[in-house]
Design a protein around this motif. Structure first.
Motif, PDB file in Angstrom:
ATOM      1  N   ALA A   1      82.201 -16.800   0.507  1.00  0.00           N
ATOM      2  CA  ALA A   1      83.720 -16.001  -0.699  1.00  0.00           C
ATOM      3  C   ALA A   1      83.251 -15.198  -2.240  1.00  0.00           C
ATOM      4  O   ALA A   1      83.731 -15.301  -2.227  1.00  0.00           O
ATOM      5  N   PHE A   2      81.728 -15.934  -1.844  1.00  0.00           N
ATOM      6  CA  PHE A   2      81.120 -15.148  -3.506  1.00  0.00           C
ATOM      7  C   PHE A   2      80.327 -14.586  -2.998  1.00  0.00           C
ATOM      8  O   PHE A   2      79.290 -14.421  -2.617  1.00  0.00           O
ATOM      9  N   GLU A   3      79.795 -14.091  -4.426  1.00  0.00           N
ATOM     10  CA  GLU A   3      78.727 -12.722  -4.621  1.00  0.00           C
ATOM     11  C   GLU A   3      77.574 -13.736  -4.153  1.00  0.00           C
ATOM     12  O   GLU A   3      77.322 -15.165  -4.761  1.00  0.00           O
ATOM     13  N   PRO A   4      76.598 -12.719  -3.888  1.00  0.00           N
ATOM     14  CA  PRO A   4      75.137 -13.668  -4.352  1.00  0.00           C
ATOM     15  C   PRO A   4      74.722 -14.343  -5.072  1.00  0.00           C
ATOM     16  O   PRO A   4      75.549 -13.797  -5.956  1.00  0.00           O
ATOM     17  N   VAL A   5      74.147 -15.586  -5.078  1.00  0.00           N
ATOM     18  CA  VAL A   5      73.687 -16.200  -6.286  1.00  0.00           C
ATOM     19  C   VAL A   5      72.438 -16.865  -6.263  1.00  0.00           C
ATOM     20  O   VAL A   5      72.107 -16.551  -5.251  1.00  0.00           O
ATOM     21  N   THR A   6      71.862 -17.375  -7.570  1.00  0.00           N
ATOM     22  CA  THR A   6      70.331 -18.683  -6.895  1.00  0.00           C
ATOM     23  C   THR A   6      71.352 -19.754  -6.573  1.00  0.00           C
ATOM     24  O   THR A   6      72.112 -19.687  -6.274  1.00  0.00           O
ATOM     25  N   GLU A   7      69.934 -20.860  -6.264  1.00  0.00           N
ATOM     26  CA  GLU A   7      69.758 -21.744  -5.317  1.00  0.00           C
ATOM     27  C   GLU A   7      70.545 -22.986  -6.384  1.00  0.00           C
ATOM     28  O   GLU A   7      70.681 -24.184  -5.507  1.00  0.00           O
ATOM     29  N   ASN A   8      70.964 -22.566  -7.691  1.00  0.00           N
ATOM     30  CA  ASN A   8      71.738 -24.021  -8.531  1.00  0.00           C
ATOM     31  C   ASN A   8      73.014 -24.288  -7.795  1.00  0.00           C
ATOM     32  O   ASN A   8      73.476 -25.459  -7.520  1.00  0.00           O
ATOM     33  N   TRP A   9      73.573 -23.127  -6.795  1.00  0.00           N
ATOM     34  CA  TRP A   9      75.151 -23.275  -5.784  1.00  0.00           C
ATOM     35  C   TRP A   9      74.377 -23.336  -4.309  1.00  0.00           C
ATOM     36  O   TRP A   9      73.724 -23.298  -3.915  1.00  0.00           O
ATOM     37  N   THR A  10      74.992 -24.351  -3.961  1.00  0.00           N
ATOM     38  CA  THR A  10      75.252 -25.052  -2.839  1.00  0.00           C
ATOM     39  C   THR A  10      76.452 -25.587  -1.989  1.00  0.00           C
ATOM     40  O   THR A  10      77.321 -26.190  -2.593  1.00  0.00           O
ATOM     41  N   ILE A  11      76.428 -25.449  -1.002  1.00  0.00           N
ATOM     42  CA  ILE A  11      77.963 -25.889  -0.444  1.00  0.00           C
ATOM     43  C   ILE A  11      77.277 -27.675   0.432  1.00  0.00           C
ATOM     44  O   ILE A  11      76.191 -27.387   1.103  1.00  0.00           O
ATOM     45  N   VAL A  12      78.299 -28.214   0.578  1.00  0.00           N
ATOM     46  CA  VAL A  12      77.700 -29.853   0.693  1.00  0.00           C
ATOM     47  C   VAL A  12      78.864 -30.596   0.913  1.00  0.00           C
ATOM     48  O   VAL A  12      79.915 -30.464   1.253  1.00  0.00           O
ATOM     49  N   GLY A  13      78.656 -31.583   2.030  1.00  0.00           N
ATOM     50  CA  GLY A  13      80.042 -32.311   2.380  1.00  0.00           C
ATOM     51  C   GLY A  13      81.273 -33.126   2.322  1.00  0.00           C
ATOM     52  O   GLY A  13      81.987 -33.392   1.396  1.00  0.00           O
ATOM     53  N   ASP A  14      80.130 -33.878   0.382  1.00  0.00           N
ATOM     54  CA  ASP A  14      80.569 -34.965  -1.211  1.00  0.00           C
ATOM     55  C   ASP A  14      79.934 -35.163  -1.996  1.00  0.00           C
ATOM     56  O   ASP A  14      78.692 -34.274  -1.777  1.00  0.00           O
ATOM     57  N   ALA A  15      80.372 -35.315  -2.976  1.00  0.00           N
ATOM     58  CA  ALA A  15      79.896 -36.036  -4.591  1.00  0.00           C
ATOM     59  C   ALA A  15      80.070 -36.929  -4.562  1.00  0.00           C
ATOM     60  O   ALA A  15      80.526 -37.820  -4.823  1.00  0.00           O
ATOM     61  N   GLU A  16      78.821 -37.136  -5.206  1.00  0.00           N
ATOM     62  CA  GLU A  16      79.014 -38.265  -6.074  1.00  0.00           C
ATOM     63  C   GLU A  16      77.680 -38.197  -6.949  1.00  0.00           C
ATOM     64  O   GLU A  16      76.785 -37.754  -7.483  1.00  0.00           O
ATOM     65  N   VAL A  17      78.723 -39.205  -8.054  1.00  0.00           N
ATOM     66  CA  VAL A  17      77.714 -38.876  -9.359  1.00  0.00           C
ATOM     67  C   VAL A  17      77.490 -40.492  -9.701  1.00  0.00           C
ATOM     68  O   VAL A  17      77.566 -41.533  -9.710  1.00  0.00           O
ATOM     69  N   ASP A  18      75.946 -40.233 -10.271  1.00  0.00           N
ATOM     70  CA  ASP A  18      75.750 -41.501 -11.050  1.00  0.00           C
ATOM     71  C   ASP A  18      75.941 -42.054 -12.596  1.00  0.00           C
ATOM     72  O   ASP A  18      75.832 -40.715 -13.541  1.00  0.00           O
ATOM     73  N   GLN A  19      76.703 -43.018 -12.240  1.00  0.00           N
ATOM     74  CA  GLN A  19      76.910 -44.089 -13.417  1.00  0.00           C
ATOM     75  C   GLN A  19      76.306 -43.980 -14.326  1.00  0.00           C
ATOM     76  O   GLN A  19      77.164 -44.858 -15.241  1.00  0.00           O
ATOM     77  N   SER A  20      75.112 -44.486 -14.547  1.00  0.00           N
ATOM     78  CA  SER A  20      74.249 -44.860 -15.278  1.00  0.00           C
ATOM     79  C   SER A  20      73.543 -44.019 -16.364  1.00  0.00           C
ATOM     80  O   SER A  20      73.144 -43.945 -17.618  1.00  0.00           O
TER      81      SER A  20
END
Length: 618
Positions: free
Chosen positions: A48-67
């Motif tokens: 759905a997006f124009e070609p882009v660099t490797e910083n953008w990926t598709i994943v199943g979920d995201a989790e933030v490091d709270q520390s």
């Protein structure tokens, strides 16, 4: 036209009186249709997006490091768009479709201290930022309309036209946050000269309206383009900080609308009616050709005539159209489009084929409390069929003189409250000077909701007119809790939970040294006290529960589609709701179970005197 009118008058009589069990059942199902569906960006890949660099990926979920700041990771799978910028790979992301007027809906997760942005048409930014602990938000905080930039101006005066959010409605880093944007693109004449500025019609964050009808005179700072045009892609900023997005969906709108022809208006002399009368037998007081529908007269308490509009409806484009009609609490009426009786109907209409249209409305009492006459179609925003928007859903705005502040000290307010649409009659709302507030249901012995901010309690509905509703309103960013019976004895870990435990008795409440109530209930012979205290350093509330009884009990904290245990021991409720963090002092540990298609977070409490302590963070 005469034969059609006879048919219409017959349908009025059938539709406004008599029992129609099957029709009522259908209507109940139709009430769920509020809007036409959005176009979903399926995040199975980056197509759905124009070609882009490797910083953008598709994943199943995201989790933030709270520390650690700006730390987020993805899990394997699909459905979530993740940006982790790094050296040599930090480009912005553009959609492969362009838009003019648009309604955009998505969820976003911010890591600690991270920064990103959504640029409508690649030019006008809604800021994404970890603003969780910010007291006074600015143009650079979550949900703000970012400032414009004049690099030729004097230093310190380059930035201008930034718009901070009305309040800080952002949640804690690591929680999914919901954003809704309604945007009108700039317009241009045939010579290419701009005739209207771009405008953010509405910007919502986590259910709170942040902006309304804010014009932007040109691209904001760090836009992809300096010029303005009618159509352009969405840009998501990729070079500032990590961010995750999901559930991205949109509707594209055009400068088009439905029209009427041969529109006739009749007014009939009637009294307040329980059903639409046979208009063939009622005297006409007005009969004229009109260009648009207006229901302005119905707002007058003394107006009790029956209105009748008939004509033909034209659509600008072949496709599916949604029509909604409601006149409850004092109004009765019938809307027919293409000979279908309309409550909440999706129908396919053809551009070249105008369809018959008729609307009859009477009043059963001086004021109609709940009214809707709206439509939505291909490229057309949901709007009123009434040209002047003269009659809409009755809302009572906040009267500032009827708001309750807790800035000077803790305060307790009794009232009715609504919880998930359900009326609760024995409620206490507690405000604290720290700006962390909560509501408690004394009947069920349960925590109803928590909220934060200067707005503790709105008593407008309790005092306006005769104060008939007696409902209090809590702050803008209110987080609903489980809100039903939270304690019960279960045969085993698999026994289904009962939402209302009849063996619950409210004893009363005392006050602690800070003026906050300590609630006591007896549930199935066990004495239970609840104490709540605000967490000053961030948006959270601590709950301390003491139980004393002769048998084992279970405590239900909440339920949802998903409850997840993070590595630091924190539980996350439904991703987009809140965190629950148990004290290390607890010897009693929670567990997650599946029941009735949902996940539940429970604590098993032994007999004797026990203490459970946890913090709710949002």
């Amino acid at each position: 036209m005469k034969n059609y009118m006879s048919c219409f008058l017959f349908l009025i009589l059938v539709s406004s009186c008599g029992e129609q069990k099957n029709s009522d059942q259908v209507t109940q199902q139709q009430k769920a249709i509020e809007h036409l569906p959005f176009t979903q960006i399926e995040l199975q890949n980056l197509d759905a997006f124009e070609p882009v660099t490797e910083n953008w990926t598709i994943v199943g979920d995201a989790e933030v490091d709270q520390s650690l700041p700006k730390k987020i990771k993805g899990t394997s799978g699909t459905g979530v768009l993740l940006n982790i910028p790094k050296k040599g790979s930090r480009k912005n992301l553009f959609t492969n479709f362009e838009h003019g007027d648009i309604e955009l809906d998505l969820d976003v997760m911010m890591p600690i201290g991270s920064n990103s942005g959504i640029y409508l048409q690649g030019r006008y930014e809604i800021q994404l930022f970890d603003s969780w602990k910010i007291k006074e938000p600015t143009y650079s905080d979550m949900g703000a309309i970012y400032q414009r930039w004049d690099k030729t101006a004097e230093k310190g005066k380059q930035g201008y036209e930034g718009h901070p959010p009305a309040i800080n409605a952002s949640k804690a880093p690591g929680l999914w946050q919901h954003i809704k944007i309604k945007f009108s693109a700039p317009t241009f004449n045939k010579a290419g000269n701009k005739t209207k500025n771009a405008k953010f019609d509405e910007v919502w964050l986590n259910g709170v309206l942040l902006h309304e009808n804010i014009e932007v005179t040109g691209p904001t700072r760090a836009a992809a383009f300096d010029t303005e045009i009618p159509m352009a892609p969405i840009m998501i900023q990729g070079d500032h900080g990590p961010v995750a997005l999901k559930n991205i969906k949109y509707k594209l709108y055009k400068k088009q609308n439905i029209t009427f022809s041969d529109l006739n208006f009749k007014e009939h002399n009637t009294t307040y009616e329980e059903k639409i009368p046979n208009l063939n037998m009622v005297e006409e007081s007005k009969n004229e050709t009109v260009k648009a529908i207006s229901l302005e007269n119905l707002k007058s308490r003394s107006y009790n005539k029956t209105l009748l509009y008939t004509g033909k409806l034209h659509v600008p484009e072949t496709g599916e159209y949604l029509f909604n009609f409601k006149a409850d609490g004092g109004g009765i009426g019938v809307l027919l489009i293409n000979n279908d009786t309309i409550k909440s109907n999706i129908m396919t209409l053809t551009k070249e084929a105008p369809v018959p249209f008729s609307l009859a409305i009477s009043k059963a009492k001086p004021l109609i409390e709940h009214f809707e006459l709206s439509f939505e179609g291909p490229g057309i925003k949901k709007q009123s069929l009434d040209s002047k928007l003269s009659l809409s859903e009755k809302t009572i705005k906040t009267d500032k003189s009827m708001t309750v502040s807790a800035k000077e000290g803790a305060i307790v307010q009794r009232s009715f409250l609504r919880h998930h649409g359900e009326i609760r009659t024995h409620c206490i709302s507690v405000g604290t000077p720290e700006g962390i507030h909560y509501a408690y249901d004394m009947n069920l012995g349960s925590l109803l909701s928590v909220w934060s901010g200067d707005d503790f309690f709105d008593a407008t509905l309790m005092w306006t007119s005769r104060g008939g509703e007696q409902f209090g309103r809590t702050g803008a960013l209110t987080m609903p809790m489980f809100g039903y019976s939270e304690f019960a004895s279960l045969k085993d870990n698999k026994t289904p939970w009962v939402s209302k435990n009849d063996a619950t008795k409210f004893i009363g409440y005392d006050f602690d040294s800070n003026g906050r109530p300590i609630f006591t209930n007896i549930i199935e012979g066990t004495t239970i006290t609840n104490e709540f205290s605000p967490i000053v350093k961030h948006r959270g509330i601590n709950r301390n529960i003491t139980t004393n009884g002769t048998k084992e009990l279970f405590h239900k904290i909440n339920e949802g589609e998903s409850i997840k245990l993070l590595k630091d021991g924190t539980y996350i409720i439904n991703n987009d709701s809140y965190f629950v963090k148990f004290s290390n002092k607890n010897s009693i540990k929670p567990f997650i179970r599946k029941s009735n298609g949902k996940e539940e977070l429970l604590v098993k409490i032994p007999s004797g005197k026990q203490i459970i302590n946890y913090t709710i963070i949002w």
